[in-house]
Design a protein around this motif. Structure first.
Motif, PDB file in Angstrom:
ATOM      1  N   MET A 173      55.494  31.097  42.012  1.00 19.58           N
ATOM      2  CA  MET A 173      54.480  32.121  42.083  1.00 19.58           C
ATOM      3  C   MET A 173      54.111  32.345  43.550  1.00 19.58           C
ATOM      4  O   MET A 173      53.906  31.400  44.295  1.00 19.58           O
ATOM      5  N   LYS A 174      54.017  33.601  43.948  1.00 20.27           N
ATOM      6  CA  LYS A 174      53.567  33.942  45.290  1.00 20.27           C
ATOM      7  C   LYS A 174      52.071  34.247  45.221  1.00 20.27           C
ATOM      8  O   LYS A 174      51.617  34.998  44.357  1.00 20.27           O
ATOM      9  N   CYS A 175      51.299  33.646  46.120  1.00 22.81           N
ATOM     10  CA  CYS A 175      49.846  33.806  46.143  1.00 22.81           C
ATOM     11  C   CYS A 175      49.421  34.298  47.518  1.00 22.81           C
ATOM     12  O   CYS A 175      50.004  33.909  48.525  1.00 22.81           O
ATOM     13  N   LEU A 176      48.385  35.126  47.525  1.00 20.88           N
ATOM     14  CA  LEU A 176      47.822  35.608  48.781  1.00 20.88           C
ATOM     15  C   LEU A 176      46.327  35.338  48.780  1.00 20.88           C
ATOM     16  O   LEU A 176      45.621  35.737  47.845  1.00 20.88           O
ATOM     17  N   VAL A 177      45.863  34.632  49.802  1.00 26.61           N
ATOM     18  CA  VAL A 177      44.435  34.427  50.024  1.00 26.61           C
ATOM     19  C   VAL A 177      44.068  35.325  51.206  1.00 26.61           C
ATOM     20  O   VAL A 177      44.514  35.099  52.323  1.00 26.61           O
ATOM     21  N   LEU A 178      43.279  36.339  50.930  1.00 28.79           N
ATOM     22  CA  LEU A 178      42.898  37.347  51.910  1.00 28.79           C
ATOM     23  C   LEU A 178      41.423  37.163  52.239  1.00 28.79           C
ATOM     24  O   LEU A 178      40.605  37.040  51.329  1.00 28.79           O
ATOM     25  N   TYR A 179      41.080  37.137  53.520  1.00 28.94           N
ATOM     26  CA  TYR A 179      39.685  36.895  53.877  1.00 28.94           C
ATOM     27  C   TYR A 179      39.198  37.856  54.956  1.00 28.94           C
ATOM     28  O   TYR A 179      39.958  38.378  55.753  1.00 28.94           O
ATOM     29  N   ALA A 216      48.015  22.144  43.959  1.00 28.56           N
ATOM     30  CA  ALA A 216      48.031  22.179  42.499  1.00 28.56           C
ATOM     31  C   ALA A 216      49.126  23.070  41.911  1.00 28.56           C
ATOM     32  O   ALA A 216      49.378  23.011  40.708  1.00 28.56           O
ATOM     33  N   LEU A 217      49.767  23.876  42.735  1.00 30.71           N
ATOM     34  CA  LEU A 217      50.810  24.776  42.222  1.00 30.71           C
ATOM     35  C   LEU A 217      52.143  24.045  42.111  1.00 30.71           C
ATOM     36  O   LEU A 217      52.419  23.130  42.881  1.00 30.71           O
ATOM     37  N   PRO A 218      52.974  24.498  41.179  1.00 31.25           N
ATOM     38  CA  PRO A 218      54.298  23.871  41.056  1.00 31.25           C
ATOM     39  C   PRO A 218      55.143  24.135  42.299  1.00 31.25           C
ATOM     40  O   PRO A 218      54.905  25.103  43.022  1.00 31.25           O
ATOM     41  N   GLY A 219      56.120  23.263  42.528  1.00 29.26           N
ATOM     42  CA  GLY A 219      57.029  23.422  43.663  1.00 29.26           C
ATOM     43  C   GLY A 219      57.654  24.805  43.665  1.00 29.26           C
ATOM     44  O   GLY A 219      57.882  25.410  42.619  1.00 29.26           O
ATOM     45  N   ALA A 244      44.389  27.589  40.971  1.00 33.08           N
ATOM     46  CA  ALA A 244      45.853  27.533  40.830  1.00 33.08           C
ATOM     47  C   ALA A 244      46.251  27.094  39.432  1.00 33.08           C
ATOM     48  O   ALA A 244      47.159  27.669  38.824  1.00 33.08           O
ATOM     49  N   ARG A 245      45.553  26.075  38.898  1.00 29.30           N
ATOM     50  CA  ARG A 245      45.885  25.626  37.549  1.00 29.30           C
ATOM     51  C   ARG A 245      45.591  26.719  36.512  1.00 29.30           C
ATOM     52  O   ARG A 245      46.387  26.937  35.595  1.00 29.30           O
ATOM     53  N   ALA A 246      44.476  27.421  36.679  1.00 30.17           N
ATOM     54  CA  ALA A 246      44.124  28.491  35.739  1.00 30.17           C
ATOM     55  C   ALA A 246      45.125  29.641  35.828  1.00 30.17           C
ATOM     56  O   ALA A 246      45.527  30.194  34.802  1.00 30.17           O
ATOM     57  N   ALA A 247      45.534  30.011  37.036  1.00 27.77           N
ATOM     58  CA  ALA A 247      46.497  31.087  37.195  1.00 27.77           C
ATOM     59  C   ALA A 247      47.858  30.698  36.629  1.00 27.77           C
ATOM     60  O   ALA A 247      48.531  31.514  35.998  1.00 27.77           O
ATOM     61  N   SER A 248      48.256  29.450  36.845  1.00 25.66           N
ATOM     62  CA  SER A 248      49.538  28.975  36.298  1.00 25.66           C
ATOM     63  C   SER A 248      49.512  28.998  34.783  1.00 25.66           C
ATOM     64  O   SER A 248      50.478  29.423  34.141  1.00 25.66           O
ATOM     65  N   ALA A 249      48.412  28.555  34.188  1.00 24.24           N
ATOM     66  CA  ALA A 249      48.277  28.567  32.732  1.00 24.24           C
ATOM     67  C   ALA A 249      48.281  29.988  32.199  1.00 24.24           C
ATOM     68  O   ALA A 249      48.901  30.280  31.174  1.00 24.24           O
ATOM     69  N   SER A 250      47.618  30.895  32.917  1.00 23.94           N
ATOM     70  CA  SER A 250      47.552  32.295  32.514  1.00 23.94           C
ATOM     71  C   SER A 250      48.936  32.942  32.559  1.00 23.94           C
ATOM     72  O   SER A 250      49.322  33.668  31.641  1.00 23.94           O
ATOM     73  N   SER A 251      49.698  32.668  33.622  1.00 22.49           N
ATOM     74  CA  SER A 251      51.038  33.269  33.734  1.00 22.49           C
ATOM     75  C   SER A 251      51.995  32.662  32.716  1.00 22.49           C
ATOM     76  O   SER A 251      52.871  33.340  32.182  1.00 22.49           O
TER      77      SER A 251
END
Length: 176
Positions: free
Chosen positions: A1-7, A28-31, A165-172
Motif C-alpha cells: 500500500m502506498k501512503c501519503l502523509v501531507l502536512y 505497523a504496515l506490511p512489508g 495503518a492497521r485500520a487502513a490495512s483491515a479496510s483494504s
C-alpha cells in the motif's frame, strides 16, 4: 500500500507530528508498503495512494486561511513557504479521491477554551471528495501558539499512526 502523509506547518510542530504519525504507520504496515511525507506547499498529488493522511494547525476554529497564516507569521518566524500555501487551498484544488482511505489530524493549543478543529473540517472535505475515513479526526496539543508540543504528544502521534495503518490495512483487506 502506498501512503501519503501531507502536512501544513507554521512553526514546525505539525510537521513533527506528521513525521511521528508516518513513523507509526511504517512500523505497523506490511512489508512493501511505502509511506511518503510531504509539505502541502509542494502541492503533491495523491496518485496511486491507498491511504491519505492530512495534518494542519488549527487556526480560528478550523483550517488556516491566508489571513490567519499571515497573522501567525507576525507572531514569530515561520517555516519557508508556510504563509503562501495551506491545506484548505490544496483540498480546494483536488479533483477527487475515488474511495481512497483518508484520515486527518491537527495541532491545537492545549487548554484553550474554544479551539475548533482543522482535522474535523479537513476530514469532512476529504470525505466529500470521495475519500473513505478510516479513523476519527485526531488532535495533538501544543503549549501555546508557537509551541512547543505538550510532552508525550509525539509518542501519542506514533501510536495513532500505527492504529491508523492497521485500520487502513483491515479496510483494504475487507474491500478486496
Amino acid at each position: 500500500m502506498k501512503c501519503l502523509v501531507l502536512y501544513e506547518s507554521m512553526f514546525g510542530h505539525t510537521e513533527a507530528v506528521a513525521r511521528a504519525v508516518a513513523a507509526g504507520m511504517s512500523s505497523a504496515l506490511p512489508g512493501g508498503s511505502l509511506v511518503e511525507i510531504a509539505d502541502v506547499s509542494a502541492r503533491p498529488l495523491p496518485r496511486g495512494v491507498g491511504l491519505l493522511v492530512t495534518g494542519a494547525p488549527t487556526h480560528a476554529f478550523g483550517m488556516s486561511r491566508p489571513a490567519t497564516r499571515a497573522d501567525a507569521a507576525r507572531q514569530g518566524t515561520v517555516r519557508p513557504g508556510a504563509v503562501e500555501a495551506g491545506l484548505r487551498e490544496w483540498l480546494d484544488g483536488l479533483a477527487g479521491l475515488d474511495d481512497v482511505a483518508v484520515a486527518a489530524f491537527d495541532t491545537r493549543v492545549a487548554g484553550a477554551l474554544f479551539t475548533g478543529s482543522a482535522a474535523r473540517k479537513a476530514l469532512r472535505s476529504l470525505h466529500r471528495l470521495g475519500g473513505e475515513p478510516v479513523l476519527a479526526a485526531e488532535g495533538f496539543l501544543v503549549s501555546g501558539t508557537r509551541g512547543p508540543l505538550v510532552p508525550g504528544e509525539l509518542d501519542r502521534a506514533r501510536e495513532w499512526g500505527a492504529r491508523l495503518a492497521r485500520a487502513a490495512s483491515a479496510s483494504s483487506a475487507a474491500a478486496a
